[in-house]
Design a protein around this motif. Structure first.
Motif, mmCIF file in Angstrom:
data_model
loop_
_atom_site.group_PDB
_atom_site.id
_atom_site.type_symbol
_atom_site.label_atom_id
_atom_site.label_comp_id
_atom_site.label_asym_id
_atom_site.label_seq_id
_atom_site.Cartn_x
_atom_site.Cartn_y
_atom_site.Cartn_z
ATOM 1 N N VAL A 39 -7.288 -53.061 -23.497
ATOM 2 C CA VAL A 39 -7.886 -54.229 -24.139
ATOM 3 C C VAL A 39 -9.396 -54.016 -24.215
ATOM 4 O O VAL A 39 -10.050 -53.815 -23.195
ATOM 5 N N ASP A 68 -14.618 -56.599 -25.868
ATOM 6 C CA ASP A 68 -15.005 -57.591 -26.865
ATOM 7 C C ASP A 68 -13.961 -58.709 -26.993
ATOM 8 O O ASP A 68 -14.300 -59.854 -27.275
ATOM 9 N N CYS A 69 -12.695 -58.370 -26.774
ATOM 10 C CA CYS A 69 -11.624 -59.375 -26.869
ATOM 11 C C CYS A 69 -11.857 -60.491 -25.857
ATOM 12 O O CYS A 69 -11.786 -61.672 -26.188
ATOM 13 N N LYS A 70 -12.145 -60.088 -24.627
ATOM 14 C CA LYS A 70 -12.368 -61.080 -23.570
ATOM 15 C C LYS A 70 -13.658 -61.857 -23.809
ATOM 16 O O LYS A 70 -13.715 -63.060 -23.611
ATOM 17 N N LYS A 95 -15.224 -62.503 -26.719
ATOM 18 C CA LYS A 95 -15.085 -63.467 -27.820
ATOM 19 C C LYS A 95 -14.200 -64.641 -27.396
ATOM 20 O O LYS A 95 -14.433 -65.780 -27.791
ATOM 21 N N PHE A 146 -6.529 -60.733 -33.283
ATOM 22 C CA PHE A 146 -6.625 -59.443 -32.613
ATOM 23 C C PHE A 146 -5.595 -58.499 -33.214
ATOM 24 O O PHE A 146 -4.499 -58.921 -33.567
ATOM 25 N N VAL A 188 -6.356 -53.004 -28.008
ATOM 26 C CA VAL A 188 -6.418 -54.272 -28.727
ATOM 27 C C VAL A 188 -7.885 -54.551 -29.041
ATOM 28 O O VAL A 188 -8.737 -54.482 -28.156
ATOM 29 N N VAL A 239 -10.798 -56.973 -31.658
ATOM 30 C CA VAL A 239 -10.994 -58.191 -32.446
ATOM 31 C C VAL A 239 -11.000 -57.799 -33.921
ATOM 32 O O VAL A 239 -11.761 -56.926 -34.333
#
Length: 136
Positions: free
Chosen positions: A9, A12-14, A16, A31, A38, A40
């Protein structure tokens, strides 16, 4: 990274997701799994509607999505719930469906604050009415 599915992961996913949750500066986040991680794909601005969100999902590819849903309860109280939607359309490739399915729980655990989870294979399974019904 997850040994079972091999999907990492991206930070940036966390990041955002935290912005959506704490600062509410995104209405939704889409996503995608790109290679082995994974990432964004798209951010919805605070003024975007649920229709904007639904239209942003590809019709023939899987995605994970988070949607910040504002609603008013029967007691006339303004509330919001964060939805996690696993989008897996019938027309997407079998391999893609398997990769998304095997990575979903691990990815969802990274996003602390999900309140409702939905799985949809067709737009009707995540219609606004269903979202609203699940919120109350």
């Amino acid at each position: 990274a997850n040994a079972a599915s091999g999907t990492a992961v991206h930070d940036d996913c966390k990041l955002k997701f935290l912005e959506l949750k704490a600062k509410r500066n995104h209405r939704f986040i889409i996503f995608k799994i790109d290679g082995q991680q994974v990432v964004v794909e798209k951010l919805g601005s605070p003024g975007d509607s649920y229709e904007d969100f639904a239209a942003a999902l590809p019709s023939d590819e899987c995605r994970y999505a988070v949607f910040d849903f504002d609603f008013i309860t029967d007691e006339n109280v303004q509330k919001s719930k964060i939805y996690f939607i696993a989008w897996s359309p019938e027309t997407s490739k079998v391999r893609m469906k398997m990769v998304y399915a095997s990575s979903k729980d691990r990815f969802k655990r990274e996003l602390d604050g999900i309140q409702v989870e939905l799985q949809a294979t067709d737009p009707s399974e995540m219609s606004f009415d269903i979202i609203k019904a699940r919120a109350i």
